[in-house]
Structures are given as C-alpha cells and as structure tokens.
Design a protein around this motif. Structure first.
Motif, mmCIF file in Angstrom:
data_model
loop_
_atom_site.group_PDB
_atom_site.id
_atom_site.type_symbol
_atom_site.label_atom_id
_atom_site.label_comp_id
_atom_site.label_asym_id
_atom_site.label_seq_id
_atom_site.Cartn_x
_atom_site.Cartn_y
_atom_site.Cartn_z
ATOM 1 N N MET A 1 0.865 -1.175 0.000
ATOM 2 C CA MET A 1 0.000 0.000 0.000
ATOM 3 C C MET A 1 0.904 1.227 0.000
ATOM 4 N N GLU A 2 0.705 2.064 -0.960
ATOM 5 C CA GLU A 2 1.465 3.302 -1.062
ATOM 6 C C GLU A 2 0.776 4.388 -0.248
ATOM 7 N N ILE A 3 1.447 5.529 -0.098
ATOM 8 C CA ILE A 3 0.906 6.644 0.682
ATOM 9 C C ILE A 3 -0.475 7.051 0.178
ATOM 10 N N LYS A 4 -0.673 7.128 -1.131
ATOM 11 C CA LYS A 4 -1.974 7.505 -1.689
ATOM 12 C C LYS A 4 -3.049 6.514 -1.262
ATOM 13 N N GLN A 5 -2.743 5.225 -1.327
ATOM 14 C CA GLN A 5 -3.701 4.206 -0.910
ATOM 15 C C GLN A 5 -3.987 4.300 0.589
ATOM 16 N N LEU A 6 -2.947 4.576 1.372
ATOM 17 C CA LEU A 6 -3.129 4.715 2.811
ATOM 18 C C LEU A 6 -4.019 5.904 3.118
ATOM 19 N N THR A 7 -3.773 7.040 2.486
ATOM 20 C CA THR A 7 -4.613 8.207 2.756
ATOM 21 C C THR A 7 -6.045 7.974 2.285
ATOM 22 N N ASP A 8 -6.237 7.238 1.197
ATOM 23 C CA ASP A 8 -7.589 6.897 0.751
ATOM 24 C C ASP A 8 -8.293 6.028 1.788
ATOM 25 N N ALA A 9 -7.577 5.048 2.340
ATOM 26 C CA ALA A 9 -8.165 4.164 3.353
ATOM 27 C C ALA A 9 -8.518 4.941 4.613
ATOM 28 N N LEU A 10 -7.621 5.794 5.053
ATOM 29 C CA LEU A 10 -7.900 6.578 6.251
ATOM 30 C C LEU A 10 -9.046 7.552 6.018
ATOM 31 N N ALA A 11 -9.086 8.158 4.839
ATOM 32 C CA ALA A 11 -10.182 9.078 4.508
ATOM 33 C C ALA A 11 -11.515 8.330 4.474
ATOM 34 N N ALA A 12 -11.496 7.105 3.962
ATOM 35 C CA ALA A 12 -12.727 6.314 3.917
ATOM 36 C C ALA A 12 -13.248 6.032 5.319
ATOM 37 N N LEU A 13 -12.358 5.790 6.244
ATOM 38 C CA LEU A 13 -12.769 5.509 7.625
ATOM 39 C C LEU A 13 -13.055 6.776 8.427
ATOM 40 N N ALA A 14 -12.671 7.922 7.907
ATOM 41 C CA ALA A 14 -12.814 9.181 8.648
ATOM 42 C C ALA A 14 -14.241 9.719 8.638
ATOM 43 N N HIS A 15 -15.121 9.112 7.883
ATOM 44 C CA HIS A 15 -16.520 9.546 7.846
ATOM 45 C C HIS A 15 -17.320 8.680 8.819
ATOM 46 N N PRO A 16 -18.121 9.286 9.694
ATOM 47 C CA PRO A 16 -18.820 8.492 10.722
ATOM 48 C C PRO A 16 -19.684 7.360 10.169
ATOM 49 N N GLU A 17 -20.402 7.584 9.095
ATOM 50 C CA GLU A 17 -21.272 6.539 8.562
ATOM 51 C C GLU A 17 -20.479 5.421 7.897
ATOM 52 N N ARG A 18 -19.397 5.752 7.223
ATOM 53 C CA ARG A 18 -18.560 4.701 6.628
ATOM 54 C C ARG A 18 -17.876 3.896 7.721
ATOM 55 N N LEU A 19 -17.466 4.565 8.780
ATOM 56 C CA LEU A 19 -16.861 3.853 9.909
ATOM 57 C C LEU A 19 -17.879 2.915 10.556
ATOM 58 N N ARG A 20 -19.126 3.348 10.657
ATOM 59 C CA ARG A 20 -20.178 2.473 11.203
ATOM 60 C C ARG A 20 -20.342 1.223 10.344
ATOM 61 N N VAL A 21 -20.316 1.387 9.016
ATOM 62 C CA VAL A 21 -20.415 0.239 8.113
ATOM 63 C C VAL A 21 -19.236 -0.703 8.358
ATOM 64 N N PHE A 22 -18.040 -0.146 8.395
ATOM 65 C CA PHE A 22 -16.841 -0.958 8.601
ATOM 66 C C PHE A 22 -16.926 -1.711 9.930
ATOM 67 N N ARG A 23 -17.328 -1.029 10.971
ATOM 68 C CA ARG A 23 -17.399 -1.668 12.298
ATOM 69 C C ARG A 23 -18.499 -2.716 12.367
ATOM 70 N N LEU A 24 -19.577 -2.516 11.622
ATOM 71 C CA LEU A 24 -20.627 -3.526 11.567
ATOM 72 C C LEU A 24 -20.114 -4.806 10.908
ATOM 73 N N LEU A 25 -19.360 -4.652 9.833
ATOM 74 C CA LEU A 25 -18.893 -5.806 9.065
ATOM 75 C C LEU A 25 -17.651 -6.479 9.648
ATOM 76 N N ALA A 26 -16.820 -5.746 10.357
ATOM 77 C CA ALA A 26 -15.540 -6.274 10.835
ATOM 78 C C ALA A 26 -15.664 -7.589 11.612
ATOM 79 N N PRO A 27 -16.564 -7.710 12.564
ATOM 80 C CA PRO A 27 -16.609 -8.971 13.315
ATOM 81 C C PRO A 27 -17.244 -10.136 12.558
ATOM 82 N N LEU A 28 -17.809 -9.882 11.386
ATOM 83 C CA LEU A 28 -18.513 -10.935 10.656
ATOM 84 C C LEU A 28 -17.621 -11.744 9.728
ATOM 85 N N GLY A 29 -16.379 -11.293 9.537
ATOM 86 C CA GLY A 29 -15.465 -12.010 8.661
ATOM 87 C C GLY A 29 -15.991 -12.099 7.244
ATOM 88 N N GLU A 30 -15.695 -13.208 6.562
ATOM 89 C CA GLU A 30 -16.096 -13.377 5.173
ATOM 90 C C GLU A 30 -17.591 -13.619 5.017
#
Length: 111
Positions: A1-30
């Motif tokens: 992952m390059e710096i651009k990809q890292l900043t894109d990932a962090l920006a994606a998680l920096a929004h409250p609703e996107r973070l809620r989606v991520f946190r909902l899915l994280a414990p469910l695995g595949e």
C-alpha cells in the motif's frame, strides 16, 4: 500500500457513517452482509449506503461478492492488515511490535 492508498483508506474511515459500516462488518469475517441488510441494521438509505460501500471497496477495506441477486460486503483483511502495517512500521523508534502488543478487542467502544 502506497501513501496515496493509505490516505484513501484513512479518509474512507474518517466519515462516521462509513466507519459504522466498517465496524458492523468487521466482526462478521467473510460471512459479511448484503447491502440490504446493512441498510436495515444501520437505518441508512440505500442510495447513500451504496456510495459509502463503493468508497470502502475502492479504498481496499471491503470486498464484495455476488450471492444470487444480492451483493455481499465483507471486510478485506489483507487491505486492513496492510493499512495497519503501514501505520505501525515506523512507530516506536522502529519497534513496530510495540504497536501490535495492545489487545485491540478491548478497545472496541459502543457507537
């Protein structure tokens, strides 16, 4: 992952609703959830949810697969692992193991 990809990932998680989606899915695995089920659980309108899911997929934090007529979204562990490795590779004077010693499960907070 390059710096651009890292900043894109962090920006994606920096929004409250996107973070809620991520946190909902994280414990469910595949297993993941369909977009419709995510919408119901988060009480999120389908049109805005689709945009949020697409951004998280583009940031390599989520993956998706077709299951009949549904699209199942789930956390991409490789993308998350790479993001965490990039964030921790230079921490603690080059001793990244210090960053990985925390029990991240105990850091989970209520929404």
């Amino acid at each position: 992952m390059e710096i651009k990809q890292l900043t894109d990932a962090l920006a994606a998680l920096a929004h409250p609703e996107r973070l809620r989606v991520f946190r909902l899915l994280a414990p469910l695995g595949e297993t993941g959830l369909s977009a419709g089920e995510i919408s119901v659980r988060l009480k999120a309108p389908a049109n805005t949810l689709t945009a949020r899911l697409n951004l998280l997929v583009a940031a390599d934090l989520l993956s998706r697969r077709r299951d009949g007529r549904s699209v199942i979204y789930f956390v991409n562990p490789d993308g998350v692992r790479t993001m965490i490795q990039m964030l921790t590779q230079d921490c603690c004077q080059g001793r990244a193991e210090l960053c990985g010693s925390a029990d991240f499960r105990s850091a989970r907070h209520a929404d």
